[in-house]
Design a protein around this motif. Structure first.
Motif, PDB file in Angstrom:
ATOM      1  N   GLN A  53     -12.355   1.465  55.707  1.00  0.00           N
ATOM      2  CA  GLN A  53     -13.537   1.883  54.943  1.00  0.00           C
ATOM      3  C   GLN A  53     -14.744   0.987  55.257  1.00  0.00           C
ATOM      4  O   GLN A  53     -15.883   1.462  55.277  1.00  0.00           O
ATOM      5  N   LEU A 109     -16.402   4.268  48.548  1.00  0.00           N
ATOM      6  CA  LEU A 109     -15.435   3.936  49.595  1.00  0.00           C
ATOM      7  C   LEU A 109     -14.139   3.379  49.022  1.00  0.00           C
ATOM      8  O   LEU A 109     -13.072   3.559  49.611  1.00  0.00           O
ATOM      9  N   GLN A 117     -16.245   2.334  58.321  1.00  0.00           N
ATOM     10  CA  GLN A 117     -17.029   3.533  58.024  1.00  0.00           C
ATOM     11  C   GLN A 117     -18.397   3.153  57.454  1.00  0.00           C
ATOM     12  O   GLN A 117     -19.421   3.753  57.799  1.00  0.00           O
ATOM     13  N   ARG A 175     -20.406  11.880  53.106  1.00  0.00           N
ATOM     14  CA  ARG A 175     -20.936  10.991  54.126  1.00  0.00           C
ATOM     15  C   ARG A 175     -22.442  11.225  54.308  1.00  0.00           C
ATOM     16  O   ARG A 175     -23.202  10.272  54.450  1.00  0.00           O
TER      17      ARG A 175
END
Length: 409
Positions: free
Chosen positions: A306, A101, A309, A132
């Motif tokens: 990030q 990341l 995420q 991912r």
């Protein structure tokens, strides 16, 4: 190996004690009472058969509670302390995901990149598998640790140095479990692939990346990526029962662990964790890992985009979409005392659970210096004591009283 077994202890504990409302307050609210309770539960876990236990809990409001308990027969090998180094196993995945990341934030990678972009031809179907999917275990790739070729290394009988590429090659020899992105299945091969990607993109080794991007900036003096059996500081010894004392639920081949034998156990401390690679080779301490967790969840290591995420999860069990979730190298679950984030790790001799809250203001780590009982659900006595300790640790981290049932652990 290097599985999600330790966090399962946390979740099992949550199921065993479903009602925080049934809790009773501490005899007093001070750190002394907290420490006494946790020390008693750690001692019970040793009495149940664990060679050693380390606990560190920081509720963000004062001095952390640190505990080390060990069986008397282990003292000839090492006097256990709360500051000892130990194998982190799959907690490594959180660091690997952090590195990925960071590169995403720098524009060097994208989560939507197909793995084939960086490792052309190395992963069958790699054009449909994104970074991912590797990070959140939805790729469908077979777990390389289930291949017999890894067994000698897990047992400490093969000291070859495994690279990310070699570990990945073992995993992709097998057919995928499902089409990319359609299901969730924990696979260390995902992180072997990510390790190879990191090395390809940066031109640096994983050991260098962990040191330069995480350990050195955070002053983690006892945290490093291990490529062999060497330790850098005082360390917890890990043990497994020898063949004559192995619980019947553990496959017979695990009775062949390399290491010194005494008191019905094998000392596996000098066996290399290198076969864990980007999925499980990091060594750390409870204090270092707490500092890492705080830095990660508070946004010091990753920009907000990030970190968001990383926290975007998929259900671990499709039948329970509101149950435990897995993000990018991090797990989450709802506990009677609060919603936790973290990971766990398991390899012979070392079973770890690391927890934090969403902001990183609170953290907890539990090390149990034996692991196969959890891997194969083979020792109900240890499991019960471990659940009671984990319940108390998690509630203490959140500053909450412990449900009554945990006191009986």
């Amino acid at each position: 190996m290097v599985t999600a077994s330790a966090l399962a202890v946390s979740l099992a504990a949550a199921a065993a004690f479903p009602a925080a409302a049934a809790a009773t307050p501490y005899a007093d609210s001070g750190a002394t009472a907290q420490r006494a309770q946790l020390q008693q539960l750690a001692r019970k876990l040793v009495e149940a058969g664990a060679p050693g236990v380390i606990v560190r809990v920081d509720d963000g409001r004062g001095r952390p509670v640190e505990i080390a308990e060990q069986a008397a027969w282990t003292r000839r090998d090492h006097l256990l302390t709360a500051g000892d180094e130990f194998r982190m196993g799959s907690n490594t995945k959180t660091m690997t995901a952090t590195l990925v990341l960071q590169l995403v934030a720098e524009g060097k990678l994208a989560l939507t990149d197909p793995v084939d972009k960086w490792l052309p031809g190395k992963v069958p179907g790699g054009k449909a598998i994104t970074l991912r999917m590797l990070l959140n275990h939805t790729s469908g790739l077979f777990d390389y640790t289930d291949d017999a070729a890894l067994r000698p290394s897990m047992l400490g009988r093969d000291r070859r140095r495994w690279t990310s590429a070699k570990l990945l090659a073992v995993g992709v020899k097998h057919d995928p479990l499902f089409a990319p992105g359609t299901k969730w299945s924990y696979s260390n091969t995902n992180y072997a692939a990510l390790g190879a990607v990191l090395e390809r993109v940066t031109g640096a080794s994983l050991a260098d990346l962990v040191r330069e991007r995480i350990a050195r900036p955070l002053n983690l003096k006892h945290t490093y990526y291990a490529t062999d059996a060497a330790w850098r500081g005082p360390h917890a010894h890990g043990y497994e029962p020898d063949a004559a004392h192995m619980p019947p639920g553990v496959p017979a081949e695990f009775g062949r662990l390399a290491g010194a034998r005494h008191h019905g156990h094998v000392d596996v401390s000098d066996n290399s964790p290198g076969w864990g690679g980007a999925a499980g080779a990091v060594v750390s301490t409870t204090q270092d890992w707490s500092r890492f967790s705080t830095a990660l969840m508070s946004g010091r290591l990753l920009p907000a985009a990030q970190l968001a995420q990383m926290r975007a999860t998929v259900p671990v069990d499709s039948q329970h979409p509101d149950g435990p979730g897995y993000g990018l190298g991090i797990q989450t679950g709802t506990h009677p005392c609060g919603t936790f984030w973290g990971h766990d790790g398991g390899m012979p001799g070392y079973l770890t659970t690391t927890l934090t809250d969403r902001t990183g203001g609170r953290s907890a780590t539990v090390l149990i210096s034996t692991e196969l009982w959890a891997e194969f659900e083979a020792d109900p006595k240890i499991a019960k004591a471990a659940q009671a300790l984990q319940m108390a640790v998690t509630c203490t981290m959140f500053g909450k009283p412990v449900p009554n049932a945990a006191h009986a652990g």
